[in-house]
Design an enzyme around this catalytic site. Structure first.
Site, PDB file in Angstrom:
ATOM      1  N   CYS A 123       0.806  -1.220   0.000  1.00 56.26           N
ATOM      2  CA  CYS A 123       0.000   0.000   0.000  1.00 56.26           C
ATOM      3  C   CYS A 123       0.841   1.273   0.000  1.00 56.26           C
ATOM      4  O   CYS A 123       0.321   2.359  -0.245  1.00 56.26           O
ATOM      5  CB  CYS A 123      -0.948  -0.005   1.191  1.00 56.26           C
ATOM      6  SG  CYS A 123      -1.923  -1.526   1.320  1.00 56.26           S
ATOM      7  N   HIS A 276      -3.767   6.698   2.050  1.00 49.94           N
ATOM      8  CA  HIS A 276      -4.099   5.355   1.563  1.00 49.94           C
ATOM      9  C   HIS A 276      -5.506   5.006   2.010  1.00 49.94           C
ATOM     10  O   HIS A 276      -5.880   5.217   3.169  1.00 49.94           O
ATOM     11  CB  HIS A 276      -3.091   4.347   2.113  1.00 49.94           C
ATOM     12  CG  HIS A 276      -3.516   2.926   1.960  1.00 49.94           C
ATOM     13  ND1 HIS A 276      -3.993   2.410   0.780  1.00 49.94           N
ATOM     14  CD2 HIS A 276      -3.550   1.901   2.858  1.00 49.94           C
ATOM     15  CE1 HIS A 276      -4.308   1.132   0.945  1.00 49.94           C
ATOM     16  NE2 HIS A 276      -4.045   0.810   2.201  1.00 49.94           N
ATOM     17  N   ASN A 307     -10.356  -1.024  -0.634  1.00 49.73           N
ATOM     18  CA  ASN A 307      -8.912  -0.894  -0.456  1.00 49.73           C
ATOM     19  C   ASN A 307      -8.226  -1.518  -1.662  1.00 49.73           C
ATOM     20  O   ASN A 307      -8.302  -2.725  -1.871  1.00 49.73           O
ATOM     21  CB  ASN A 307      -8.497  -1.606   0.836  1.00 49.73           C
ATOM     22  CG  ASN A 307      -7.007  -1.533   1.116  1.00 49.73           C
ATOM     23  OD1 ASN A 307      -6.202  -1.271   0.226  1.00 49.73           O
ATOM     24  ND2 ASN A 307      -6.637  -1.766   2.363  1.00 49.73           N
TER      25      ASN A 307
END
Length: 351
Positions: A123, A276, A307
């Site tokens: 990420c 993020h 996500n």
């Protein structure tokens, strides 16, 4: 007499020139997932803020998504792929250890012979890529660098797993970075806490191959080929949710604050905050800790996209600029954090 080596002519500054995105067409709601994890739409919304996530079908590959985002970014920058001095792809879901996704993407878009390499930083991968591109442009090694964050996380999901499977989506975001007359990318604050490397990881699970939708004929050369029989050990994502949540909430606010300090600004100077897209509660807590004013646009792409790991920040940037085009040229703080555990942050001028 010792010969003197030639030196590159450096550029003083670099900036993000453009952004592109690819979002898969399959919309997956919470109701589509809750039976497998014995949960509810309300539970997922309260814990994560996710309402839907977009996932690619079996015929859409990591490279397909990366190419779509890259072509839009190149078009928006007004340059040809042949002008690229490097291609960087951040991903943890390209199904080959080698060759790299970046090399294959370079061939697809016509960027050869530009150097091409992948970054495996989950990420934080996109922010790592921006740090690399910034250095390449400022050093004079490249005039333009393409940075792509792309994930097909749906290929690595155990639908019955309750710690992370319901969070994940697919997609790609890309930026073109080039030289600038004024500072466009602040010093990167990046690092790792390797002693916590196993809090988010891929673990082999015994899965029914029919649930994986990994038909080899759909994408020759990229899809995993099913072995004989109906079950096989397959790597799937898992996390220690509480540990990751605490780390993200308390430690990453410190990283974000350092990025602001190193850029020489405060949160009052920001026009946008691009964290993020891990969890809405994490985003909201970071906003509080950083004292981000209500006038700042906070990316909350996670509500619709889930996500998407390395793709989440450029996808969020793409949405923020589409919905708020007046933010072009303004300052944004971006921060990525995830498996490793790794992190990266910069303040950037929005394209």
């Amino acid at each position: 007499m010792t010969a003197t080596l030639n030196q590159l002519t450096p550029n003083k500054h670099a900036r993000i020139l453009s952004v592109g995105a690819f979002r898969p067409s399959n919309l997956v709601t919470n109701d589509d997932l809750v039976e497998a994890i014995d949960s509810s739409d309300e539970w997922i919304r309260q814990r994560t803020g996710i309402i839907t996530r977009q996932r690619a079908d079996a015929e859409t590959s990591v490279l397909d998504m990366a190419e779509g985002a890259a072509r839009e970014a190149l078009a928006n920058a007004g340059i040809e792929a042949s002008q690229l001095g490097a291609v960087i792809v951040s991903t943890v879901t390209f199904p080959f250890a080698t060759p790299s996704a970046a090399a294959a993407l370079s061939g697809r878009i016509g960027a050869s012979p530009a150097p091409a390499f992948d970054i495996s930083a989950a990420c934080a991968g996109y922010c790592y890529g921006v740090a690399q591109a910034d250095a390449l442009v400022r050093s004079g090694m490249a005039e333009y660098v393409l940075v792509v964050g792309v994930e097909k996380l749906s290929d690595f999901i155990d639908s019955t797993e309750r710690t992370i499977s319901f969070l994940l989506g697919d997609g790609a975001g890309a930026v073109v970075i080039g030289k600038s007359e004024v500072p466009g990318i602040s010093p990167s604050v990046w690092g790792s806490e390797g002693e916590k490397w196993d809090t988010i990881s891929m673990t082999n699970s015994l899965l029914d191959l029919r649930t994986l939708a990994l038909a080899a004929e759909a994408n020759p050369g990229e899809k995993a080929i099913a072995a004989e029989g109906t079950e096989k050990l397959w790597p799937t994502l898992r996390q220690d949710g509480p540990s990751v949540f605490r780390w993200a909430v308390w430690e990453m606010a410190k990283v974000a604050k350092k990025a602001l300090d190193d850029a020489g600004i405060t949160s009052d100077d920001l026009a946008a905050f691009l964290p993020h897209q891990a969890n809405m509660r994490i985003i909201d807590e970071m906003v509080k800790q950083l004292k981000i004013p209500e006038t700042v646009v906070v990316a909350r792409d996670i509500a619709e996209s889930g996500n998407t790991s390395a793709a989440s920040i450029p996808l969020a940037m793409h949405r923020v600029l589409k919905e708020n085009p007046e933010l072009s040229g303004e300052l944004a703080l971006q921060i990525g954090f995830g498996a490793g555990l790794v992190f990266g942050a910069q303040v950037v001028v929005l394209p």
